[in-house]
Design an enzyme around this catalytic site. Structure first.
Site, PDB file in Angstrom:
ATOM      1  N   HIS A 146       1.771  -4.676  -8.307  1.00  5.57           N
ATOM      2  CA  HIS A 146       2.099  -5.183  -6.846  1.00  5.57           C
ATOM      3  C   HIS A 146       1.387  -4.161  -5.675  1.00  5.57           C
ATOM      4  O   HIS A 146       1.355  -2.885  -5.843  1.00  5.57           O
ATOM      5  CB  HIS A 146       3.619  -5.002  -6.797  1.00  5.57           C
ATOM      6  CG  HIS A 146       4.226  -5.676  -5.607  1.00  5.57           C
ATOM      7  ND1 HIS A 146       4.086  -5.322  -4.309  1.00  5.57           N
ATOM      8  CD2 HIS A 146       4.742  -6.755  -5.231  1.00  5.57           C
ATOM      9  CE1 HIS A 146       4.587  -6.203  -3.370  1.00  5.57           C
ATOM     10  NE2 HIS A 146       5.086  -7.157  -4.136  1.00  5.57           N
ATOM     11  N   LEU A 193      12.477   4.647  -8.394  1.00  8.92           N
ATOM     12  CA  LEU A 193      11.870   5.406  -7.571  1.00  8.92           C
ATOM     13  C   LEU A 193      11.810   4.339  -6.087  1.00  8.92           C
ATOM     14  O   LEU A 193      11.090   3.541  -6.105  1.00  8.92           O
ATOM     15  CB  LEU A 193      10.516   5.734  -7.686  1.00  8.92           C
ATOM     16  CG  LEU A 193       9.557   6.589  -6.573  1.00  8.92           C
ATOM     17  CD1 LEU A 193      10.528   7.768  -6.131  1.00  8.92           C
ATOM     18  CD2 LEU A 193       8.079   7.014  -7.010  1.00  8.92           C
TER      19      LEU A 193
END
Length: 342
Positions: A231, A127
């Site tokens: 992240h 994605l």
């Protein structure tokens, strides 16, 4: 209008741009021409298979295209069943107890155990939405349409779906977790190991990875701190998946320690809440809500966000939406509200 469709060979340059822009740690989209072209070819084969009775080696890769300009603005994928030919590794976070009744000492210690527990499950992957288009809920469409695809073509996918979340790394692509592994076992930097895995070269993982459980307390503090963490750029994607019912079950990436989340496909919110109705083409009032809508054709799959009028026995969409979806009066579409998951 932004339309999600199967990738084609003509999209190679755009996919390469996405790979470059995605940065370090995006294992499923390495900057490698041969691999990217193989992924496109593999996706074409998957979409061309009309009859699939169970999940296998199919890898479905889609792009989001701005039909006004022809520009590809992002990509998204689904692996039907991971690990059937190449080993699919994770660490599982577990516990062992060291207890001495005589000395009245009790220690419950976390461990990391190398495993292949997710072999055969489906994976939401690859994605990426380019920066200028991260608005108007485009990212939500690019992720959640996959759940409509899985709902429509259930035989093609496992009962369980997972998504690997990118773990913590710095601007140079260095992972605190990998730093410990590199020093003690691998003698290569994170970007090289990540790249090799991305292009399918995974033999070195089995050859060099410690086989026995690792005591988390023996890792340096900076490595311990990032276990199961994501992240910063991945937080929105994780929140969206959590709103769909995905949860971490203690599995993490072997390189950056990012969490893997999972859900039963039947219980994914967008799968459970989606509807499948025939189309009537007509005018749709401006006050109608927006939906993620897809057609029901594998090879000519299309998905968009659009306003529609749910009449319970049929759904009204306008001519522009019908053209983008490549549907005619009486054809079926599957849809779910765009704002149903946050």
């Amino acid at each position: 209008m932004l339309v999600v469709r199967p990738i084609t060979p003509q999209d190679y340059a755009a996919l390469y741009t996405c790979a470059v822009e995605s940065g370090h740690g995006f294992t499923s989209l390495p900057v490698d021409e041969a691999l990217l072209r193989r992924r496109i070819a593999r996706a074409q084969e998957a979409f061309a298979r009309e009859q699939v009775s169970e999940p296998g080696e199919e890898g479905y890769l889609f792009v989001m295209e701005d039909t006004d300009t022809g520009e590809v603005v992002g990509c998204s994928g689904i692996e039907a069943a991971v690990g059937l030919t190449d080993a699919f590794y994770h660490y599982h976070v577990g516990k062992v107890v060291h207890h001495s009744k005589e000395l009245d000492i009790y220690n419950a210690l976390e461990t990391l155990t190398l495993c292949n527990d997710y072999t055969g499950v489906s994976e939401l992957c690859t994605l990426f939405l380019r920066e200028p288009f991260r608005k108007n809920m485009n990212g939500r469409v690019l992720s959640r349409f996959r759940m409509l695809f899985m709902a429509e073509f259930r035989n093609r996918f496992s009962d369980i779906a997972i998504a690997e979340m990118r773990g913590v790394s710095d601007a140079n692509g260095e992972s605190p977790f990998w730093g410990w592994l590199q020093k003690n076992f691998f003698s290569m930097d994170f970007t090289q190991a990540d790249y090799l895995t991305g292009i399918g070269e995974k033999t070195f993982v089995y050859e060099l990875m410690p086989k026995l459980p690792i005591y988390v307390q023996l890792l340096p503090p900076e490595a311990q701190a990032v276990i199961g963490q994501v992240h910063d750029n991945t937080r929105p994607a994780l929140r969206m998946l959590q709103s769909e019912g995905f949860r971490s079950r203690g599995y993490i990436d072997i390189f950056d320690a990012g969490p893997t989340v999972e859900a039963e496909v039947a219980n994914i919110k967008s799968v459970r809440d989606s509807k499948r109705l025939p189309v009537t083409i007509g005018s749709v009032a401006d006050d109608k809500p927006r939906f993620i809508v897809c057609n029901t054709n594998v090879a000519e799959f299309r998905a968009i966000q659009a306003q529609l009028d749910d009449q319970h026995e049929h759904v009204i969409i306008d001519a522009e939406a019908a053209a983008a979806l490549r549907v005619q009066e009486g054809d079926y579409v599957r849809f779910v509200t765009l704002t149903g998951a946050n």
